[in-house]
Structures are given as structure tokens and as C-alpha cells.
Design a protein around this motif. Structure first.
Motif, short mmCIF file in Angstrom:
data_model
loop_
_atom_site.label_atom_id
_atom_site.label_comp_id
_atom_site.label_asym_id
_atom_site.label_seq_id
_atom_site.Cartn_x
_atom_site.Cartn_y
_atom_site.Cartn_z
N UNK B 5 45.35 43.17 19.34
CA UNK B 5 45.36 44.44 20.04
C UNK B 5 44.15 44.52 20.96
N UNK B 6 44.40 44.81 22.21
CA UNK B 6 43.32 44.86 23.19
C UNK B 6 43.48 46.07 24.09
N UNK B 7 42.36 46.57 24.56
CA UNK B 7 42.40 47.56 25.62
C UNK B 7 42.37 46.77 26.92
N UNK B 8 43.32 47.02 27.79
CA UNK B 8 43.43 46.24 29.00
C UNK B 8 43.25 47.15 30.21
N UNK B 9 42.40 46.72 31.11
CA UNK B 9 42.07 47.57 32.27
C UNK B 9 42.25 46.80 33.55
N UNK B 10 43.02 47.34 34.43
CA UNK B 10 43.18 46.74 35.75
C UNK B 10 42.18 47.38 36.71
N UNK B 11 41.27 46.58 37.19
CA UNK B 11 40.27 47.07 38.14
C UNK B 11 40.32 46.18 39.37
N UNK B 12 40.68 46.75 40.48
CA UNK B 12 40.94 45.98 41.71
C UNK B 12 41.77 44.75 41.35
N UNK B 17 39.89 42.75 29.62
CA UNK B 17 40.38 43.13 28.29
C UNK B 17 39.22 43.29 27.31
N UNK B 18 39.39 44.24 26.45
CA UNK B 18 38.33 44.68 25.53
C UNK B 18 38.86 44.70 24.12
N UNK B 19 37.99 44.47 23.15
CA UNK B 19 38.33 44.88 21.78
C UNK B 19 38.37 46.39 21.80
N UNK B 20 39.25 46.96 21.02
CA UNK B 20 39.55 48.38 21.20
C UNK B 20 38.35 49.30 20.95
N UNK B 21 37.36 48.82 20.21
CA UNK B 21 36.24 49.70 19.92
C UNK B 21 34.97 49.31 20.69
N UNK B 23 32.72 48.65 24.36
CA UNK B 23 32.61 49.15 25.73
C UNK B 23 32.56 48.04 26.76
N UNK B 24 32.21 46.84 26.32
CA UNK B 24 32.11 45.75 27.28
C UNK B 24 33.26 44.77 27.11
N UNK B 25 33.78 44.27 28.22
CA UNK B 25 34.96 43.41 28.12
C UNK B 25 34.63 42.07 27.47
N UNK B 26 35.61 41.51 26.78
CA UNK B 26 35.43 40.16 26.23
C UNK B 26 35.98 39.12 27.18
N UNK B 27 36.77 39.58 28.15
CA UNK B 27 37.30 38.61 29.09
C UNK B 27 37.91 39.26 30.31
N UNK B 28 38.19 38.44 31.30
CA UNK B 28 38.82 38.93 32.52
C UNK B 28 39.73 37.86 33.11
N UNK B 29 40.74 38.32 33.80
CA UNK B 29 41.60 37.41 34.55
C UNK B 29 41.55 37.82 36.01
N UNK B 30 41.21 36.87 36.88
CA UNK B 30 41.30 37.14 38.31
C UNK B 30 42.76 37.03 38.70
N UNK B 31 43.27 38.06 39.34
CA UNK B 31 44.71 38.11 39.62
C UNK B 31 45.03 37.66 41.04
N UNK B 32 44.62 36.45 41.37
CA UNK B 32 45.02 35.87 42.65
C UNK B 32 45.87 34.65 42.36
N UNK B 33 46.85 34.38 43.22
CA UNK B 33 47.70 33.20 43.05
C UNK B 33 48.32 33.16 41.66
N UNK B 34 48.83 34.32 41.26
CA UNK B 34 49.43 34.39 39.93
C UNK B 34 50.85 34.93 40.05
N UNK B 35 51.58 34.73 38.97
CA UNK B 35 52.95 35.24 38.91
C UNK B 35 53.06 36.16 37.71
N UNK B 36 53.65 37.33 37.96
CA UNK B 36 53.87 38.29 36.88
C UNK B 36 55.35 38.22 36.51
N UNK B 37 55.63 37.95 35.26
CA UNK B 37 57.02 37.77 34.83
C UNK B 37 57.37 38.75 33.72
#
Lengths: 270, 119
Positions: B5-12, B17-21, B23-37
Motif C-alpha cells: 500500500x502506497x500513497x501515490x502523488x502525481x506532480x508534473x 510514492x510514499x509509505x502511507x505514514x 512525509x518523504x517519498x521513497x521513490x519516483x518515476x519520471x513519466x517520459x517515454x512511457x506507456x500507460x496500460x
């Protein structure tokens, strides 16, 4: 913090054209406790600006960037440094480090400052929203013009607008996946249809999803008198914390590499 | 595969994505050259051009949320935004005969040009 670094590196090095690129000298930022360090030093790096991302590489031919700066929530300003042609990227988030960069000359510096000032996603989104409105207005005017052909044309429309034959029916844009498809050349339909048909459904880019509110004011407010970069300070928001984490992510790797290099130097040079 | 379970935030153009409790993200995905399925019910995935077999899967609480995420993420990349701008610019120019970027003094900016090789 994890990052999809392979994709990031790929985006940085793929052959999609950069918005700007060139050598810059980057000031080395040191922590206070490195008491033995005196003065400032700079490292020459190859910088590549793509979209809202500023990558830097050790060499122009390097296959992976050694750093990444996300240009959101920042301002780009000339710098009162000992170096000539210096400018700085500073973030609204007080905790985030600044980047001091030095160009080769006046023209290069101005070109970089200009390119970086317009790089943010927020800026691009503002411009797109403005153009979206303008297109809607143009469509409405066109529809109104067609309904009452005796009205004198306004808004500087050229003659060809009243001749629908010159507005050929064109391919509707294909649904976009990020980076996969290209736009077909969408366009207004020919005579007999109104622009409102064109606007419906899948035929135009869908409106942008609601995002965090812009600090520069309502996006639906009165038209911006001018989208000069000076008026488009990126808004302060909690998300800038996320980006400073991203900056640190690369920065840490470099810090480790530098310490290892320094250890080796000490051993080799007693 | 275990779902966490993660809190997921789309920023630009980043998906944090964050652990639910936390405040700082544990990871990020750059959304360029990607496919959403859209995958099975409530599920979508993100994959990247250079690694199409590697899918980041997300399960939403409802199908409606899933659709919202898919729509939002498909439009999240900077390159998508750029293409939208070029499209609108082109359309307005065709309709009005004027380049809408001229009044802002940005019509010559490299980043707003229509390049056939842009992806």
C-alpha cells in the motif's frame, strides 16, 4: 530514494532534440564540516536541457548523466559571484541547494538563463491553457461568422477563414501515449460543420487534469497580459520537497565518488 | 508479486510514492517515454519504451479511480504537453492567420517548434 534511473538516463541521452545544451562550469557545493576546504571550485560539465529537466554529464560523450535538476519551483537569476557570466538556479524550498553555473560568455549566459526560465512544466501548462482558450474563442468566432455571413470580420481574421474550402478535413489526432504516438494533423472540419463538433470527444487534446493550484493566480482568470518569464514564478508548494529529494539522489552518488577519489589521492600522495 | 500500500502523488511529470505514514517519498518515476496500460479491473500499469516487459503495476480502490489515473498519467509527460502546445499553436494559426505565441515574444523558442523528429 528510488528512481527509474534507466529510463531517466535514456530520456537524457535519446535522440529527441534537447531544448538547450552546452558546457557550463558548475560550482562545487561543499558542506560546512569540510573544514579543510578553502574557496570555491568549479567543475566543467556538459549540460543538456530537455523539457523541465536539466541533466549534466561528466563528458559530452558520457552515456549516463551524473546529475539531474528538476526545474520546478525555482527561479533563475544572474549571480553576484566572483566569476563572470555566472547565474544561479534557486528553489523556493528553503532546504534545497542552489546551483551556481558559469557560462563561457555573455551570449551563452543569456541563452541559458532564457532557456531555463521557460523550462518548467508549470510554465508550459500555463501557455497550453492560454492557447486552449484562444482556440475555443477562435472556433466560436468562426461559428458565429458562419451563422451571420454579413457581419464584418473581426479579430483580424484573414479572408481564408470565410472560405471553408480552404480548411480541409484532416486526420484527427491519434490517442496519445506518452512518447509513443505522434499527432495526426488535426484541424477544423470543412464547410457544413460547426467547430463545436470538432471540439467534441476525442478530436482535440483532452483538457488537462486538475492539478495543484497555481500560485500565480487562477488559471481561469482574465487572460494574462503577457506570459513573460518574469511573471511566471513557479509556485511554492509542498511538492518542491519531493524535488529536492531528487536533486539529492544524484548528489549523493557524486559525494560518495568524490570521497573515494579523495581517499585514493591521499594514499597515492602522502 | 506482493502489492504494497502506497500513497501515490502525481506532480508534473513525476509519479512519487510514499509509505502511507511518511512525509518523504521513497521513490519516483519520471513519466517520459512511457506507456500507460489499463490492465484487469482496478489495475493499470506503467512501462517504459526501453524496457517494455518491466511493468509497474498499480491497483486502485475502484475502477473509476483507475480510469482517472490512466487518463491523468497519459497526459502527464512534458512531451505530451509540448505536443499539445504545438497542436494548439498550429490550429490557431490556421484559423486566425496569427501565431498566438508572437504576442508573448516566445515564437522563436526552440522548445515550441514543430520538429518532425520529436517524440
Amino acid at each position: 530514494m528510488k528512481l527509474n534511473e534507466r529510463s531517466v538516463a535514456h530520456y537524457a541521452t535519446c535522440d529527441s532534440p534537447a531544448d538547450h545544451a552546452g558546457f557550463l562550469r558548475k560550482r562545487v557545493e561543499r558542506h560546512h564540516h569540510h573544514a579543510h576546504h578553502h574557496g570555491t571550485s568549479y567543475q566543467r560539465r556538459w549540460f543538456v536541457l530537455k523539457g523541465n529537466l536539466l541533466f549534466y554529464f561528466e563528458e559530452r560523450e558520457s552515456r549516463e548523466p551524473v546529475g539531474l535538476v528538476v526545474l520546478e519551483g525555482c527561479t533563475v537569476e544572474l549571480c553576484e559571484a566572483a566569476e563572470e557570466f555566472a547565474f544561479a538556479i534557486r528553489f523556493d524550498d528553503a532546504g534545497a541547494r542552489a546551483y551556481v553555473l558559469v557560462a563561457d560568455g555573455q551570449a551563452a549566459m543569456e541563452a541559458w538563463v532564457k532557456a531555463l526560465s521557460r523550462a518548467s512544466f508549470d510554465y508550459m501548462r500555463l501557455v497550453v491553457r492560454e492557447l486552449e482558450k484562444q482556440l475555443e474563442e477562435a472556433c466560436k468566432s468562426l461559428a458565429a461568422c458562419r451563422k451571420s455571413p454579413r457581419k464584418s470580420s473581426s479579430s483580424g481574421r484573414k479572408r481564408h477563414l470565410s472560405n471553408p474550402a480552404l480548411l480541409p478535413l484532416q486526420e484527427k489526432p491519434t490517442t496519445l501515449e506518452n512518447g509513443y504516438s505522434t499527432w495526426g494533423s488535426g484541424g477544423c472540419v470543412a464547410a457544413g460543420a460547426t467547430c463545436s463538433d470538432y471540439d467534441g470527444g476525442q478530436t482535440k487534446p483532452p483538457p488537462l487534469p486538475p492539478r495543484r493550484r497555481s500560485g500565480t493566480g487562477s488559471a481561469t482568470g482574465s487572460p494574462a497580459p503577457g506570459l513573460s518569464p518574469a511573471m511566471l514564478e513557479s509556485p511554492v508548494s509542498p511538492e518542491t520537497i519531493c524535488f529536492s529529494k531528487l536533486h539529492n539522489w544524484y548528489g549523493q552518488e557524486i559525494a560518495v565518488l568524490r570521497r573515494e577519489w579523495q581517499e585514493r589521492q591521499k594514499r597515492g600522495h602522502p | 508479486a506482493v502489492l504494497k500500500k502506497r500513497l501515490v502523488k502525481l506532480v508534473v511529470n513525476f509519479l512519487f510514492y510514499f509509505r502511507t505514514d511518511e512525509a518523504e517519498p521513497i521513490g519516483a518515476l519520471l513519466l517520459e517515454r512511457c506507456r500507460i496500460t489499463k490492465e484487469e479491473e482496478n489495475v493499470f500499469s506503467i512501462s517504459f519504451i526501453e524496457e517494455p516487459e518491466r511493468k509497474y503495476c498499480f491497483e486502485c480502490a475502484t475502477e473509476e479511480q483507475c480510469q482517472e489515473w490512466v487518463e491523468a498519467l497519459k497526459r502527464a509527460s512534458y512531451e505530451f504537453l509540448r505536443r499539445s502546445l504545438i497542436f494548439y499553436r498550429n490550429e490557431i494559426q490556421k484559423m486566425t492567420g496569427k501565431d498566438p505565441l508572437e504576442q508573448y515574444g516566445i515564437s522563436e523558442e526552440a522548445r515550441f517548434q514543430l520538429g518532425a523528429h520529436r517524440q
